[in-house]
Design an enzyme around this catalytic site. Structure first.
Site, PDB file in Angstrom:
ATOM      1  N   GLY A  28       4.104   2.089  -2.156  1.00 25.28           N
ATOM      2  CA  GLY A  28       3.508   3.063  -1.258  1.00 25.28           C
ATOM      3  C   GLY A  28       2.719   4.063  -2.063  1.00 25.28           C
ATOM      4  O   GLY A  28       2.808   4.099  -3.301  1.00 25.28           O
ATOM      5  N   TYR A  29       1.948   4.878  -1.373  1.00 27.05           N
ATOM      6  CA  TYR A  29       1.000   5.782  -2.019  1.00 27.05           C
ATOM      7  C   TYR A  29       1.337   7.232  -1.726  1.00 27.05           C
ATOM      8  O   TYR A  29       1.455   7.625  -0.571  1.00 27.05           O
ATOM      9  CB  TYR A  29      -0.428   5.435  -1.574  1.00 27.05           C
ATOM     10  N   LEU A  30       1.501   7.993  -2.803  1.00 29.65           N
ATOM     11  CA  LEU A  30       1.720   9.432  -2.669  1.00 29.65           C
ATOM     12  C   LEU A  30       0.393  10.155  -2.551  1.00 29.65           C
ATOM     13  O   LEU A  30       0.347  11.292  -2.098  1.00 29.65           O
ATOM     14  CB  LEU A  30       2.512   9.962  -3.874  1.00 29.65           C
ATOM     15  N   ILE A  81       2.212   8.203   2.102  1.00 27.39           N
ATOM     16  CA  ILE A  81       1.270   8.358   3.195  1.00 27.39           C
ATOM     17  C   ILE A  81       0.872   6.964   3.679  1.00 27.39           C
ATOM     18  O   ILE A  81       0.895   6.005   2.918  1.00 27.39           O
ATOM     19  CB  ILE A  81       0.029   9.150   2.747  1.00 27.39           C
TER      20      ILE A  81
END
Lengths: 157, 157
Positions: A28-30, A81
């Site tokens: 996942g992407y911060l 996000i």
């Protein structure tokens, strides 16, 4: 810092599958909205935090650090996000290059893409018969973009 | 994951200075716009990459990893958004708590703030005579916000 230089293609058919063994990736992407991406990834029993700079001519600055799996899992649950990326990654050697084939599940199914990492973007590389359209410069296929706008929702308003 | 729980105050005068020794901090933000901040920091001879979650009641999730100083310096030069934060950090014990006093230079001069880290946000803490206005909940004073809108530019359109 490493440089990530790679070309990316859509995959046609299943001729790459025989003998290929995959590892489950959860990532996942911060951050993924200013050209800089910050990614938490759990791959099998290991986890990494990865920073990538803006892409330019198929090349990106890349910094990668191992982190505890528990930290990465918490980040995936609490801080990411967009959607989580779920995929199986297979490594398939072909004509002197190692190809990484990502078979996406969840919101990004049935997308299958193949990447080949290069020393230079203009390095000569033999294309396997199971690769199709090249999407190296199509930013929709970056995993950061697929987290925000998953493949299964393309073409919908 | 650690929890960062702290109160923050503006500092009045110089009575905290005698005997205080500072370390130069250079830091910047790879992301600071979705409630999640990703910070590269060089502090003296060491460097860290730090992820902080959204702030809630003075508390934030925090993950911190040591990284090579050369990586952090490259990130500060190549990947950071907004201004770089330059400050001297002093650690000053007072009445059983350790206070961290940040004296900003560059675009954030002459701001001086003091933070005290707590186990609980309602922990009893004796305030030193040199702290003034509490700014714990004023988001303009977060370092991520100071990178985007430095103190010296406040009040200007």
């Amino acid at each position: 810092m490493a440089k990530e230089i790679e070309r990316k293609f859509l995959v046609n058919g299943d001729d790459w599958r025989p003998g290929a063994q995959g590892i489950a990736y959860h990532q996942g992407y911060l951050a993924a909205n200013t050209g800089i991406t910050v990614r938490a990834r759990v791959a099998g029993e290991q986890a990494w935090l990865t920073i990538k700079g803006p892409s330019s001519a198929g090349s990106r600055d890349e910094y990668e650090y191992p982190i505890p799996v528990a930290d990465a899992q918490e980040m995936l649950e609490r801080l990411c996000i967009g959607e989580r990326i779920e995929k199986i990654r297979y490594r398939v050697p072909y004509a002197g290059h190692l190809w990484e084939i990502d078979e996406f599940s969840g919101e990004n199914a049935p997308l299958v893409v193949a990447e080949v990492e290069l020393d230079r973007i203009d390095e000569e590389v033999a294309l396997p018969p199971w690769v199709g359209l090249e999407v190296t410069y199509d930013r929709r296929y970056t995993n950061g973009a697929l987290a925000r706008q998953p493949f299964s929702r393309w073409g919908r308003p």
